[in-house]
Design a protein around this motif. Structure first.
Motif, short mmCIF file in Angstrom:
data_model
loop_
_atom_site.label_atom_id
_atom_site.label_comp_id
_atom_site.label_asym_id
_atom_site.label_seq_id
_atom_site.Cartn_x
_atom_site.Cartn_y
_atom_site.Cartn_z
N SER A 7 47.65 63.44 73.55
CA SER A 7 48.90 62.89 73.04
C SER A 7 49.90 62.77 74.18
CB SER A 7 49.48 63.80 71.95
OG SER A 7 49.89 65.04 72.51
N PRO A 8 50.86 61.84 74.06
CA PRO A 8 51.89 61.72 75.09
C PRO A 8 52.70 63.01 75.26
CG PRO A 8 51.86 59.75 73.71
CD PRO A 8 50.95 60.76 73.06
N ARG A 18 53.63 49.33 80.99
CA ARG A 18 53.82 48.33 79.94
C ARG A 18 53.11 47.06 80.34
NH1 ARG A 18 59.93 47.50 78.67
NH2 ARG A 18 59.00 46.12 77.10
N THR A 31 45.42 49.18 65.10
CA THR A 31 46.10 50.25 65.82
C THR A 31 45.16 51.07 66.70
OG1 THR A 31 45.84 51.71 63.91
CG2 THR A 31 47.90 50.46 64.07
N ARG A 32 43.86 51.00 66.43
CA ARG A 32 42.85 51.69 67.24
C ARG A 32 41.60 50.82 67.26
NH1 ARG A 32 43.40 57.51 67.51
NH2 ARG A 32 41.15 57.67 67.56
N THR A 80 56.54 54.16 83.44
CA THR A 80 55.72 53.95 82.26
C THR A 80 54.92 52.67 82.45
OG1 THR A 80 57.55 52.78 81.20
CG2 THR A 80 57.31 55.12 80.69
N THR A 94 44.31 52.66 71.87
CA THR A 94 45.29 52.85 70.81
C THR A 94 46.48 51.92 71.00
OG1 THR A 94 46.65 54.54 71.90
CG2 THR A 94 44.62 55.29 70.80
N GLU A 95 47.30 51.85 69.98
CA GLU A 95 48.45 50.94 70.00
C GLU A 95 49.48 51.30 71.06
OE1 GLU A 95 51.02 51.22 66.51
OE2 GLU A 95 49.96 53.07 65.95
N ASN A 96 49.52 52.56 71.49
CA ASN A 96 50.51 52.96 72.51
C ASN A 96 49.91 52.97 73.91
OD1 ASN A 96 48.92 55.22 72.46
ND2 ASN A 96 50.57 56.67 72.00
N GLN A 112 46.16 59.44 79.30
CA GLN A 112 47.55 59.01 79.18
C GLN A 112 47.90 58.40 80.53
OE1 GLN A 112 49.17 59.16 76.29
NE2 GLN A 112 47.51 60.27 75.28
N SER A 127 47.21 54.36 75.00
CA SER A 127 46.44 55.54 75.38
C SER A 127 44.96 55.22 75.19
CB SER A 127 46.81 56.73 74.50
OG SER A 127 48.15 57.11 74.67
N SER A 162 51.19 43.41 73.97
CA SER A 162 51.02 44.77 73.46
C SER A 162 49.57 44.98 73.03
CB SER A 162 51.93 45.00 72.26
OG SER A 162 51.46 44.30 71.12
#
Length: 308
Positions: A140-141, A164, A227-228, A162, A242-244, A7, A246, A168
């Motif tokens: 996980s976050p 960014r 997404t992955r 964070t 991953t999409e976020n 993370q 991570s 994306s």
């Protein structure tokens, strides 16, 4: 030692803090085991079993958060409370009211807590003050937030942000698959997940399966996005993006394992050698990944700083 999941958060580069200063900030949050009435406790422990809460190798900091949690299921509390309520009704001639039941439940909880089993888990955190990374080894976050909350309380004006990127991961991974071309320095592996953006959330997963470009494009043209995505960086490290943003399932490949297999004199040297190898290589991986995603968005470009 290698982290399994990343993370990822940002710090100023360089961040002017010493190990001694960080140690002083964390001292008030040193771990203490659960007392007879505690459901959970959290705090910092020494990563190497000595008195130091901050382990330092080559200007890289390693922290370890320990969490002890009592295992006392709500079903057990409710069963005992119900049995006690029956006894109380027999004694006083009428069932206990809402207030009495609440007090009874609290009493039962206090009685059972000292006898409850405990589980202890650790969360590793790596701080790179040179290149400005804070990495939590968490799947996980939410688990990473436990670390961040303590750090934000402990360190005055903690300059954490964070991460960014200009593009994306969702859009970038989808484009890489559609073009059947990974960014420079990376290759696409055999695991991926594509999910529809509509209400159906239809999902297609490839697990250890060759990604046929035409099949993947059909899914993308039908409205699915990646997404992955399993990838390899410079033939050294495999991982899943991953999409976020991570990183999961990070694994050093043979070329790095050979470097870490050099016989050391003792466990401490092996540990420090592995940590130095991981931090050095993962820092480069992260820099290349951020570049592949168009670069980092700075705070004045719309990124969000974390606040205590």
């Amino acid at each position: 030692m290698w982290f399994k999941n990343l993370q990822i958060y940002r710090l100023p580069a360089p961040w002017a803090i010493t190990a001694d200063q960080l140690e002083e900030h964390l001292a008030s949050q040193a771990f203490a085991p659960c007392s007879s009435l505690d459901m959970q406790t959290q705090g910092w422990i020494s990563p190497r079993g000595n008195e130091r809460l901050v382990h330092t190798v080559n200007r890289q900091f390693l922290l370890q958060l320990s969490t002890e949690k009592k295992l006392l299921p709500a079903t057990v509390i409710n069963q005992v409370t119900k049995a006690r309520a029956v006894e109380m009704e027999e004694q006083q001639g009428f069932p206990p009211g809402r207030k009495q039941t609440k007090e009874l439940k609290e009493q039962v909880t206090d009685e059972l807590l000292p006898r409850a089993f405990s589980i202890v888990r650790s969360t590793w955190t790596w701080i790179d003050p040179v290149n400005g990374w804070l990495i939590v080894d968490a799947g996980s976050p939410g688990k990473a937030e436990e670390v961040l909350k303590l750090l934000l309380k402990a360190i005055p004006k903690f300059p954490l942000e964070t991460l960014r990127t200009v593009r994306s991961p969702l859009a970038s991974m989808t484009d890489w698959l559609a073009a059947d071309e990974a960014p420079s320095g990376f290759t696409v592996d055999q695991d991926t997940e594509l999910r529809a953006t509509g209400e159906s959330k239809a999902t297609v997963r490839y697990v250890r399966h060759t990604l046929e470009p035409e099949d993947v494009r059909r899914h993308i043209e039908s409205g699915k996005q990646c997404t992955r995505l399993a990838m390899t960086w410079n033939d050294k490290i495999s991982f899943v993006l991953t999409e976020n943003l991570s990183i999961k399932r990070i694994s050093p490949l043979d070329v790095l394992k050979e470097d870490s297999d050099v016989t050391s004199k003792n466990d401490d040297e092996r540990f420090d050698g592995d940590f130095m190898l991981m931090t050095g290589e993962v820092s480069k991986l992260l820099a290349d990944l951020i570049e592949a995603l168009g670069g980092q968005l700075k705070e004045n470009d719309g990124s969000t700083a974390l606040a205590a």
